[in-house]
Design a protein around this motif. Sequence first.
Motif, PDB file in Angstrom:
ATOM      1  N   LEU A  30      33.854  38.425  24.524  1.00 16.34           N
ATOM      2  CA  LEU A  30      34.304  37.947  25.945  1.00 16.34           C
ATOM      3  C   LEU A  30      34.014  35.955  25.093  1.00 16.34           C
ATOM      4  N   ASN A  31      35.539  35.957  25.364  1.00 14.26           N
ATOM      5  CA  ASN A  31      35.876  34.645  23.839  1.00 14.26           C
ATOM      6  C   ASN A  31      35.239  33.181  24.999  1.00 14.26           C
ATOM      7  N   LEU A  32      35.318  33.228  25.779  1.00 18.62           N
ATOM      8  CA  LEU A  32      35.182  32.392  26.588  1.00 18.62           C
ATOM      9  C   LEU A  32      34.176  32.007  27.394  1.00 18.62           C
ATOM     10  N   GLY A  33      33.106  32.440  26.499  1.00 14.58           N
ATOM     11  CA  GLY A  33      31.868  32.841  27.179  1.00 14.58           C
ATOM     12  C   GLY A  33      30.659  32.780  27.924  1.00 14.58           C
ATOM     13  N   ILE A  34      30.132  31.919  28.353  1.00 13.76           N
ATOM     14  CA  ILE A  34      29.159  32.242  29.788  1.00 13.76           C
ATOM     15  C   ILE A  34      29.011  31.104  30.438  1.00 13.76           C
ATOM     16  N   GLY A  35      29.302  29.980  31.620  1.00 17.38           N
ATOM     17  CA  GLY A  35      29.030  28.795  31.650  1.00 17.38           C
ATOM     18  C   GLY A  35      28.115  28.367  32.580  1.00 17.38           C
ATOM     19  N   VAL A  36      28.273  27.413  33.866  1.00 15.95           N
ATOM     20  CA  VAL A  36      27.539  27.356  34.935  1.00 15.95           C
ATOM     21  C   VAL A  36      28.321  25.947  35.504  1.00 15.95           C
ATOM     22  N   VAL A  37      28.961  26.670  36.518  1.00 16.17           N
ATOM     23  CA  VAL A  37      29.573  25.269  37.552  1.00 16.17           C
ATOM     24  C   VAL A  37      28.320  25.238  38.460  1.00 16.17           C
ATOM     25  N   GLU A  38      28.042  23.404  38.027  1.00 13.75           N
ATOM     26  CA  GLU A  38      27.732  23.090  39.511  1.00 13.75           C
ATOM     27  C   GLU A  38      27.503  23.157  40.272  1.00 13.75           C
ATOM     28  N   GLY A  39      29.013  22.927  41.277  1.00 11.89           N
ATOM     29  CA  GLY A  39      29.419  23.406  42.581  1.00 11.89           C
ATOM     30  C   GLY A  39      28.609  24.707  43.135  1.00 11.89           C
ATOM     31  N   CYS A  40      28.899  25.261  44.245  1.00 12.87           N
ATOM     32  CA  CYS A  40      28.946  26.364  44.804  1.00 12.87           C
ATOM     33  C   CYS A  40      30.751  27.166  45.234  1.00 12.87           C
ATOM     34  N   ARG A  41      30.375  27.777  45.340  1.00 15.80           N
ATOM     35  CA  ARG A  41      31.755  28.528  45.466  1.00 15.80           C
ATOM     36  C   ARG A  41      32.028  29.580  46.573  1.00 15.80           C
ATOM     37  N   LEU A  42      32.645  29.222  47.679  1.00 14.34           N
ATOM     38  CA  LEU A  42      33.067  30.703  48.986  1.00 14.34           C
ATOM     39  C   LEU A  42      33.980  31.917  48.823  1.00 14.34           C
ATOM     40  N   ASN A  43      33.821  32.797  49.646  1.00 17.67           N
ATOM     41  CA  ASN A  43      34.530  33.514  49.512  1.00 17.67           C
ATOM     42  C   ASN A  43      34.994  33.079  50.895  1.00 17.67           C
ATOM     43  N   PRO A  44      35.997  33.212  51.454  1.00 23.33           N
ATOM     44  CA  PRO A  44      36.391  33.629  52.623  1.00 23.33           C
ATOM     45  C   PRO A  44      36.878  34.492  53.021  1.00 23.33           C
ATOM     46  N   ARG A  45      37.588  35.695  51.790  1.00 17.70           N
ATOM     47  CA  ARG A  45      37.815  37.155  52.873  1.00 17.70           C
ATOM     48  C   ARG A  45      36.707  38.021  52.610  1.00 17.70           C
ATOM     49  N   THR A  46      36.225  38.047  53.853  1.00 21.50           N
ATOM     50  CA  THR A  46      35.065  38.864  54.778  1.00 21.50           C
ATOM     51  C   THR A  46      35.198  39.492  55.698  1.00 21.50           C
ATOM     52  N   GLY A  47      34.380  40.925  55.799  1.00 20.71           N
ATOM     53  CA  GLY A  47      35.301  41.326  56.875  1.00 20.71           C
ATOM     54  C   GLY A  47      34.811  40.275  57.861  1.00 20.71           C
ATOM     55  N   SER A  48      34.354  39.280  58.199  1.00 17.40           N
ATOM     56  CA  SER A  48      34.040  38.494  59.329  1.00 17.40           C
ATOM     57  C   SER A  48      34.557  37.473  59.131  1.00 17.40           C
ATOM     58  N   VAL A  49      33.573  36.052  60.171  1.00 13.45           N
ATOM     59  CA  VAL A  49      34.789  35.104  59.869  1.00 13.45           C
ATOM     60  C   VAL A  49      33.752  34.204  59.031  1.00 13.45           C
ATOM     61  N   ILE A  50      32.834  34.518  58.659  1.00 15.60           N
ATOM     62  CA  ILE A  50      31.820  33.708  57.538  1.00 15.60           C
ATOM     63  C   ILE A  50      31.881  34.246  56.000  1.00 15.60           C
ATOM     64  N   PRO A  51      31.821  32.924  55.818  1.00 11.22           N
ATOM     65  CA  PRO A  51      32.828  33.229  53.980  1.00 11.22           C
ATOM     66  C   PRO A  51      31.106  33.505  53.665  1.00 11.22           C
ATOM     67  N   ALA A  52      31.399  34.086  52.156  1.00 11.63           N
ATOM     68  CA  ALA A  52      30.549  34.197  51.592  1.00 11.63           C
ATOM     69  C   ALA A  52      30.076  33.704  50.552  1.00 11.63           C
ATOM     70  N   TYR A  53      28.634  32.983  50.003  1.00  9.97           N
ATOM     71  CA  TYR A  53      29.314  32.332  48.686  1.00  9.97           C
ATOM     72  C   TYR A  53      28.998  33.471  47.576  1.00  9.97           C
ATOM     73  N   ILE A  54      29.372  33.124  46.635  1.00  7.83           N
ATOM     74  CA  ILE A  54      29.983  33.402  44.952  1.00  7.83           C
ATOM     75  C   ILE A  54      29.016  33.052  44.202  1.00  7.83           C
ATOM     76  N   LEU A  55      27.826  33.385  43.632  1.00  4.96           N
ATOM     77  CA  LEU A  55      27.291  33.672  43.022  1.00  4.96           C
ATOM     78  C   LEU A  55      27.881  33.061  41.271  1.00  4.96           C
TER      79      LEU A  55
END
Length: 124
Positions: A30-55
Amino acid sequence: MDQPRLSADEFTRLLEEAAGELPREIFQELNLGIGVVEGCRLNPRTGSVIPAYILGEYRASHSMGRGIVLFYGSFMRIYPDMVCDARSKALILDVLKHELTHHLESLAGARDLEIADAKRLLEM
């Protein structure tokens, strides 16, 4: 008195503590290690029209290597009451373990968790 909302710095510290509790062997390659991004990320590819937050996200690239990112902003959207406590650390640890499972499967040439995640998104 209520505790203040979990800051990005506290989130990062809890992530470091959680990672420190895991066996060192699972971080191999795991050469790039573990990082934190301050923003949020959405995954629009859900079965519904509601995007899911990626943790969290496992990233593997032939040119750059392998790493894990946790999205502080997504955690705060899903868990707006997060404070610097054992519950928050447990939530972070669960996501870290999930992403590390992707890492270990990738090293082994397996995609079981990736396929299960995709199916779960379609059910949302």
